[in-house]
Every structure is written in structure tokens, then in C-alpha cells.
Design an enzyme around this catalytic site. Sequence first.
Site, PDB file in Angstrom:
ATOM      1  N   GLU A  61      60.110 -12.298  44.074  1.00  0.00           N
ATOM      2  CA  GLU A  61      58.736 -11.895  43.733  1.00  0.00           C
ATOM      3  C   GLU A  61      58.375 -10.512  44.244  1.00  0.00           C
ATOM      4  O   GLU A  61      57.752  -9.716  43.531  1.00  0.00           O
ATOM      5  CB  GLU A  61      57.740 -12.935  44.273  1.00  0.00           C
ATOM      6  CG  GLU A  61      57.719 -14.238  43.506  1.00  0.00           C
ATOM      7  CD  GLU A  61      58.828 -15.185  43.888  1.00  0.00           C
ATOM      8  OE1 GLU A  61      58.954 -16.257  43.254  1.00  0.00           O
ATOM      9  OE2 GLU A  61      59.581 -14.856  44.835  1.00  0.00           O
ATOM     10  N   HIS A 131      53.728 -26.365  46.355  1.00  0.00           N
ATOM     11  CA  HIS A 131      53.611 -26.043  44.935  1.00  0.00           C
ATOM     12  C   HIS A 131      52.278 -26.504  44.348  1.00  0.00           C
ATOM     13  O   HIS A 131      52.144 -26.617  43.131  1.00  0.00           O
ATOM     14  CB  HIS A 131      54.743 -26.702  44.133  1.00  0.00           C
ATOM     15  CG  HIS A 131      56.114 -26.203  44.472  1.00  0.00           C
ATOM     16  ND1 HIS A 131      56.782 -26.603  45.607  1.00  0.00           N
ATOM     17  CD2 HIS A 131      56.941 -25.340  43.828  1.00  0.00           C
ATOM     18  CE1 HIS A 131      57.964 -26.004  45.652  1.00  0.00           C
ATOM     19  NE2 HIS A 131      58.090 -25.243  44.582  1.00  0.00           N
TER      20      HIS A 131
END
Length: 335
Positions: A61, A131
Site C-alpha cells: 500500500e 478487516h
Amino acid sequence: MTRIITYAAAVNEALSIELERDPSVFLLGEDIGVQGGMFTVTTGLYQKFGAERVMDTPIAEAGFVGLAIGAAVAGMRPVVEVMFVDFMLVAADQVLNQATKLRFMSGGQLTVPLTIRTHQGIAAGGSGPQHSQSMESIFATIPGLAIAMPFTPADAKGLLATAIRSDEPTLVMEHKGLYFSKGEVPEGEYLVPFGKAAVLRAGTDITLIGFSRSLEWCLAAAEELDQEHQISAEVIDVRMIVPLDVQTLAESVSRTGRAMVVQEASKTASMCGDIASTLTEQCWSDLKAPIRRLAGLNMPVPYARTLEDQWRPSVADIVSLTLETLEQSPAAGRR
């Protein structure tokens, strides 16, 4: 013309239109190309626009968000997908110290027309604490970053298109639990202006304020309050937490005299507290009761689906706290 499509399809449509309209727009992120995205949002775009416009990236990322910032400074309009908001912190330095500050540090010589899309929140399926988070308050503290949290499919399309055309960095936070919800969405190019809240239901007794999926619970609670208790609740979707449409919210709260801010994220140092304090300052002389906050529990999101439901606010929580606020019955007292 409008038609009924899913939230995911509305996002896909916005991306397709902007890719077609502007050759400087390109997409990049994990599994967005051949696979079509974790939640099918980018399905078909790789086949339509090719690998140079829809780029699959490694699991890195910080690297691909940094690449996008450089491309934006060079004149492109990148749209980055970070697969889960939980992973945004891996790229935090790129977003918070680079993308949001370059215009200010360069005296306006540099612009960063960067859009970051990410998925957040609980979607029944037991995704666990790494998550399932809602992290909007972390990014809202940083000046220079617009933050959109669309609830309806139409807003998912319109706010994303506006973000892509903006010359400032924007974070679009899409709730995983909304992707397969349906609603009316205009055909063709469609823009929703930044910083304008939407009144989803008119009311006179209390203002229920939410964003993203919390609006589902607010609307259901407003219906129950009306049918079972003859209480008229106004429901407002803030749409964007940065910039926040304080005027629309304050006008409603001053008229009803009572308000509740509902969110999925934990309560501590959160947007519900910031919105509540802002409205308390704005509407002090008109308030008939303290502005209430309803939020997720101050602990990591549990894995078990049954515990997920206990962790986040519910329609019953909203109804109970509303009744307490109107002094008709005690609240459950969980939050």
C-alpha cells in the site's frame, strides 16, 4: 433517467464514465484488474480499458499510494483502491504527510488530484478485528483531505465522480455492507457536490444524524418511532464528514431541539462526538436535551457474527435512547 442498480454497480459506473471521459484518469490497487475487485466493483474495467488504465498492484500500500501521489503531482488523476480501510495505516505517511501537505508546502504550486477508495465496516461474514474497522475519525483529523461516506447508490456514484474531478486529495469510504444494496441512480454523468448533507426523512421531534451504513438503522428506527410511539424523527445523511455541512444539521437540530448522532465506529475520539460538540455550540439556546451519541463498543470488532451484532448499534438502541431523550422511558444503557 434513473434506474435501480446496486451500490457496487453505481461505483463501477462512475469509474467507467470517468475513465472514458478523461484520459488522465487511471485505476490501481490490489486485485482490481483481472479479478474485478474484492467486491466486484471494478468488474469489466480491465477488459474495457486495458492494463495501462486499470493496474493490478503488489500487496504494498505505501508503494502504490506513493506512486499515485507522484502521478497526481505530474498531472494525472489516479484512483487508488485500498482493499480494506484497516490497511490504510500501512500508507499513512504517504496520505497524511505527503498527499495532504504538498499544496500547502509548495505555496499552491503543486496540486494532488488523488482519489483513494477503500472499504470499511462490518459486513456479516466474520471478517474479524483486522478487516472490519471504521476508521474515519483518524483521517478526519488531518487538514487537507476531503472524506466522503456515501450511503445511497446514487451518492456512491455522484460523490466518487466529484472526487475524481477534484484537484484536492479525497478519501471515499464505501461500506462493505452496502455494496449489494439497491437504489435509483441517474444514468450518464452524475455529480454530487461536496459538503452538502441530505435530509432523508423529515421530522419534528428529534434529529437522527448518521453517515454510511448507520443510516439504515436510523431510517428503520424512525419508522418504528413513528408507528409505535408517534414520535417524528428527522433523519439526515451527512454524506461527507469533511467538509461537514454544519448549516443543514444545525437548522434541523435548532428546529427539533433534540439530536442523536449514530455511527458504527467506537465512540472514543470519534466523529459522533465531534459532530455532537459542534452542534451543541451552534444550537445551545435551542436544545431541549443533551445531544446523544450512539456508537460501537470500545473494543476490537469480534469475529463471531452474533458478537458483531452485539458490538455495533442497533435499531433497538436508537429507539430506546430516543425514548429516554424524550423522557418517555429509560434507555438500555449499553452505550
